[in-house]
Design a protein around this motif. Structure first.
Motif, PDB file in Angstrom:
ATOM      1  N   TYR A  97       0.907  -1.458  -0.418  1.00  9.27           N
ATOM      2  CA  TYR A  97      -0.013  -0.196   0.121  1.00  9.27           C
ATOM      3  C   TYR A  97       0.801   1.315  -0.238  1.00  9.27           C
ATOM      4  CZ  TYR A  97      -4.369  -2.830   0.859  1.00  9.27           C
ATOM      5  OH  TYR A  97      -4.997  -3.799   0.229  1.00  9.27           O
ATOM      6  N   GLY A  98       2.470   0.822   0.176  1.00 10.97           N
ATOM      7  CA  GLY A  98       2.632   2.462   0.506  1.00 10.97           C
ATOM      8  C   GLY A  98       2.837   3.310   1.307  1.00 10.97           C
ATOM      9  N   PHE A  99       2.819   2.630   2.901  1.00 10.24           N
ATOM     10  CA  PHE A  99       2.824   3.295   2.991  1.00 10.24           C
ATOM     11  C   PHE A  99       3.876   4.143   4.389  1.00 10.24           C
ATOM     12  CE2 PHE A  99      -2.185   1.520   4.648  1.00 10.24           C
ATOM     13  CZ  PHE A  99      -2.477   2.698   3.732  1.00 10.24           C
ATOM     14  N   GLY A 100       4.400   3.267   3.672  1.00 12.31           N
ATOM     15  CA  GLY A 100       6.489   3.981   4.203  1.00 12.31           C
ATOM     16  C   GLY A 100       7.119   2.910   5.471  1.00 12.31           C
ATOM     17  N   LYS A 101       7.344   3.808   5.817  1.00 13.25           N
ATOM     18  CA  LYS A 101       8.119   2.972   7.247  1.00 13.25           C
ATOM     19  C   LYS A 101       7.190   2.788   8.228  1.00 13.25           C
ATOM     20  CE  LYS A 101      11.570   3.831  10.467  1.00 13.25           C
ATOM     21  NZ  LYS A 101      13.075   4.653  11.005  1.00 13.25           N
ATOM     22  N   ALA A 102       7.242   1.664   9.276  1.00 11.99           N
ATOM     23  CA  ALA A 102       6.197   1.252  10.347  1.00 11.99           C
ATOM     24  C   ALA A 102       6.670   2.250  11.464  1.00 11.99           C
ATOM     25  CB  ALA A 102       6.451   0.122  10.663  1.00 11.99           C
ATOM     26  N   ALA A 113       0.738   0.603  11.868  1.00  9.97           N
ATOM     27  CA  ALA A 113       0.783   1.886  12.279  1.00  9.97           C
ATOM     28  C   ALA A 113       2.221   2.785  11.624  1.00  9.97           C
ATOM     29  CB  ALA A 113       0.411   2.697  12.941  1.00  9.97           C
ATOM     30  N   TYR A 114       1.201   2.863  10.457  1.00 10.85           N
ATOM     31  CA  TYR A 114       3.068   3.974   9.353  1.00 10.85           C
ATOM     32  C   TYR A 114       3.300   5.461  10.683  1.00 10.85           C
ATOM     33  CZ  TYR A 114       1.873  -0.040   7.259  1.00 10.85           C
ATOM     34  OH  TYR A 114       2.138  -1.355   7.110  1.00 10.85           O
ATOM     35  N   THR A 115       4.460   5.938   9.324  1.00  3.63           N
ATOM     36  CA  THR A 115       4.763   6.969  10.197  1.00  3.63           C
ATOM     37  C   THR A 115       3.963   8.200   9.966  1.00  3.63           C
ATOM     38  OG1 THR A 115       6.788   6.725   9.830  1.00  3.63           O
ATOM     39  CG2 THR A 115       6.643   9.385   9.726  1.00  3.63           C
ATOM     40  N   PRO A 116       3.009   9.050  10.479  1.00  6.14           N
ATOM     41  CA  PRO A 116       1.689  10.283  10.700  1.00  6.14           C
ATOM     42  C   PRO A 116       2.466  10.863   9.061  1.00  6.14           C
ATOM     43  CG  PRO A 116       2.836   9.887  12.448  1.00  6.14           C
ATOM     44  CD  PRO A 116       3.770   9.070  12.259  1.00  6.14           C
ATOM     45  N   VAL A 125      -2.766   9.105  10.420  1.00  5.04           N
ATOM     46  CA  VAL A 125      -1.651   7.947  10.791  1.00  5.04           C
ATOM     47  C   VAL A 125      -2.208   6.481  10.053  1.00  5.04           C
ATOM     48  CG1 VAL A 125      -1.114   6.142  12.554  1.00  5.04           C
ATOM     49  CG2 VAL A 125      -1.140   8.343  12.776  1.00  5.04           C
ATOM     50  N   PRO A 126      -1.466   6.212   8.787  1.00  3.21           N
ATOM     51  CA  PRO A 126      -1.605   5.141   7.674  1.00  3.21           C
ATOM     52  C   PRO A 126      -2.314   3.631   8.593  1.00  3.21           C
ATOM     53  CG  PRO A 126      -0.487   5.812   6.856  1.00  3.21           C
ATOM     54  CD  PRO A 126       0.341   6.736   8.242  1.00  3.21           C
ATOM     55  N   LEU A 127      -2.370   2.914   8.380  1.00  2.87           N
ATOM     56  CA  LEU A 127      -3.024   1.573   9.001  1.00  2.87           C
ATOM     57  C   LEU A 127      -2.924   0.509   8.391  1.00  2.87           C
ATOM     58  CD1 LEU A 127      -5.042   2.512  12.206  1.00  2.87           C
ATOM     59  CD2 LEU A 127      -3.021   2.299  12.129  1.00  2.87           C
ATOM     60  N   THR A 128      -2.852  -0.644   8.296  1.00  2.00           N
ATOM     61  CA  THR A 128      -2.693  -2.065   7.765  1.00  2.00           C
ATOM     62  C   THR A 128      -2.991  -2.643   9.146  1.00  2.00           C
ATOM     63  OG1 THR A 128       0.101  -2.366   7.644  1.00  2.00           O
ATOM     64  CG2 THR A 128      -1.557  -1.154   6.003  1.00  2.00           C
ATOM     65  N   PRO A 170      -6.580  -1.796   4.554  1.00  2.00           N
ATOM     66  CA  PRO A 170      -5.536  -0.037   4.734  1.00  2.00           C
ATOM     67  C   PRO A 170      -7.233   0.692   5.120  1.00  2.00           C
ATOM     68  CG  PRO A 170      -6.339  -0.915   2.321  1.00  2.00           C
ATOM     69  CD  PRO A 170      -6.924  -2.364   3.205  1.00  2.00           C
ATOM     70  N   THR A 171      -6.655   1.549   5.894  1.00  2.00           N
ATOM     71  CA  THR A 171      -7.068   2.619   7.016  1.00  2.00           C
ATOM     72  C   THR A 171      -6.767   3.313   6.815  1.00  2.00           C
ATOM     73  OG1 THR A 171      -9.139   3.330   8.095  1.00  2.00           O
ATOM     74  CG2 THR A 171      -8.004   1.223   9.273  1.00  2.00           C
ATOM     75  N   LYS A 172      -7.018   4.063   7.863  1.00  2.00           N
ATOM     76  CA  LYS A 172      -6.104   5.637   8.628  1.00  2.00           C
ATOM     77  C   LYS A 172      -6.965   6.820   9.711  1.00  2.00           C
ATOM     78  CE  LYS A 172      -7.109   8.502   4.380  1.00  2.00           C
ATOM     79  NZ  LYS A 172      -6.714   9.414   3.618  1.00  2.00           N
ATOM     80  N   VAL A 173      -6.006   7.164  10.599  1.00  2.00           N
ATOM     81  CA  VAL A 173      -7.112   7.643  11.675  1.00  2.00           C
ATOM     82  C   VAL A 173      -6.193   9.165  11.480  1.00  2.00           C
ATOM     83  CG1 VAL A 173      -7.472   5.555  13.157  1.00  2.00           C
ATOM     84  CG2 VAL A 173      -4.880   7.087  12.970  1.00  2.00           C
ATOM     85  N   ASP A 174      -7.594  10.047  11.746  1.00  2.00           N
ATOM     86  CA  ASP A 174      -7.287  11.347  11.588  1.00  2.00           C
ATOM     87  C   ASP A 174      -6.444  12.171  13.089  1.00  2.00           C
ATOM     88  OD1 ASP A 174      -7.003  14.424  11.370  1.00  2.00           O
ATOM     89  OD2 ASP A 174      -8.435  14.231   9.582  1.00  2.00           O
ATOM     90  N   ILE A 175      -5.437  12.512  13.147  1.00  2.00           N
ATOM     91  CA  ILE A 175      -4.857  12.961  14.004  1.00  2.00           C
ATOM     92  C   ILE A 175      -4.430  14.071  15.000  1.00  2.00           C
ATOM     93  CG2 ILE A 175      -3.789  10.528  15.446  1.00  2.00           C
ATOM     94  CD1 ILE A 175      -1.527  11.587  14.707  1.00  2.00           C
TER      95      ILE A 175
END
Length: 203
Positions: A97-102, A113-116, A125-128, A170-175
Motif C-alpha cells: 500500500y506504499g504507507f512507508g516506514k512502520a 501503524a505508519y509514520t504520520p 496515521v495510516p494503518l494496515t 488498509p485504513t487511517k486515523v485522523d490525528i
C-alpha cells in the motif's frame, strides 16, 4: 506369285514381303509409347494429354480470401482500446500500500501503524490490518499519539469489520486534533487492538 521367279530374285521378293508385313506392326508399337526427347520434354501425344487435363479450380485461393474476410470482420467488431489487466494478481499485503516506514505494530504484527503524514491539510496515521488467522475477524484499533503541542496523549479509534483470512484491510486515523503539525517529528505512536470473531467471542 513369286514361285516362277529365278532363285536370286525369289529371295529378294521374299525379303520385301516380310518388310512390308512387319513395318505396320513396328509403327503401331512405336505410336503407343511415350518417348522422351533429349531435353526431357514428353512426346507430342503426352503434351496433348497433359494439356487436356483439368486445371485446379482455385478452391484454396477462395478459402484463403474467405478467411481473410472473416478476420477483417472480427477485427472491425472488436471493442476499441487496449485490453486492461492487473499487473499484480496476488492478494496485496501490508507493504503493497506504499504507507512507508512502520511506526508501531501489535497483535503479532497483524496491525501496523505508519509514520504520520499530511493529507489535504490533515495529519493522518495510516494503518494496515492483516488477518493471519483462519476465520473472519473484526478489529478495533486504538491509536495513541504522544508529542507535538499536546501535553497529554491523544487517542483515536479505527474499526475493520469482518476481515477475511489472508487479506489486508488498509485504513487511517485522523490525528489533527492532537496538535501534531509535522508528520514525524516529536511523535510517538502506540496501538491497542481488540479482535472479535463476528460469530463468536472477543479476543
Amino acid at each position: 506369285m513369286i514361285d516362277h521367279l529365278p532363285g536370286k530374285n525369289r529371295a529378294s521378293a521374299h525379303f520385301l514381303l516380310i518388310v512390308l508385313a512387319v513395318a505396320p506392326l513396328a509403327v503401331t508399337a512405336c505410336g503407343t509409347q511415350t518417348s522422351h526427347q533429349p531435353d526431357g520434354s514428353s512426346s507430342l501425344r503426352s503434351s496433348v494429354a497433359a494439356g487436356a487435363a483439368p486445371k485446379p479450380s482455385g478452391t484454396a485461393d477462395n478459402l484463403s480470401k474467405a478467411a481473410q474476410k472473416a478476420a477483417a470482420q472480427r477485427a472491425a467488431a472488436a471493442p476499441s482500446g487496449d485490453p486492461v489487466s492487473p499487473t499484480k494478481t496476488a492478494v496485496p499485503g501490508p507493504g503493497d500500500y506504499g504507507f512507508g516506514k512502520a511506526a508501531a505494530a501489535t497483535a503479532g504484527g497483524e496491525v501496523v501503524a505508519y509514520t504520520p503524514r499530511l493529507e489535504s491539510g490533515r495529519v493522518v496515521v495510516p494503518l494496515t490490518i492483516q488477518n493471519t488467522g483462519d476465520k473472519r475477524m473484526t478489529y478495533t484499533v486504538t491509536v495513541t499519539v504522544a508529542g507535538g503541542q499536546q501535553t497529554s496523549p491523544f487517542s483515536v479509534t479505527a474499526k475493520a469489520d469482518g476481515v477475511w483470512p489472508g487479506t489486508t484491510w488498509p485504513t487511517k486515523v485522523d490525528i489533527t486534533a492532537s496538535g501534531l503539525k509535522e508528520a514525524a517529528k516529536g511523535s510517538k505512536i502506540s496501538l491497542k487492538v481488540v479482535k472479535r470473531d463476528p460469530f463468536g467471542n472477543a479476543q
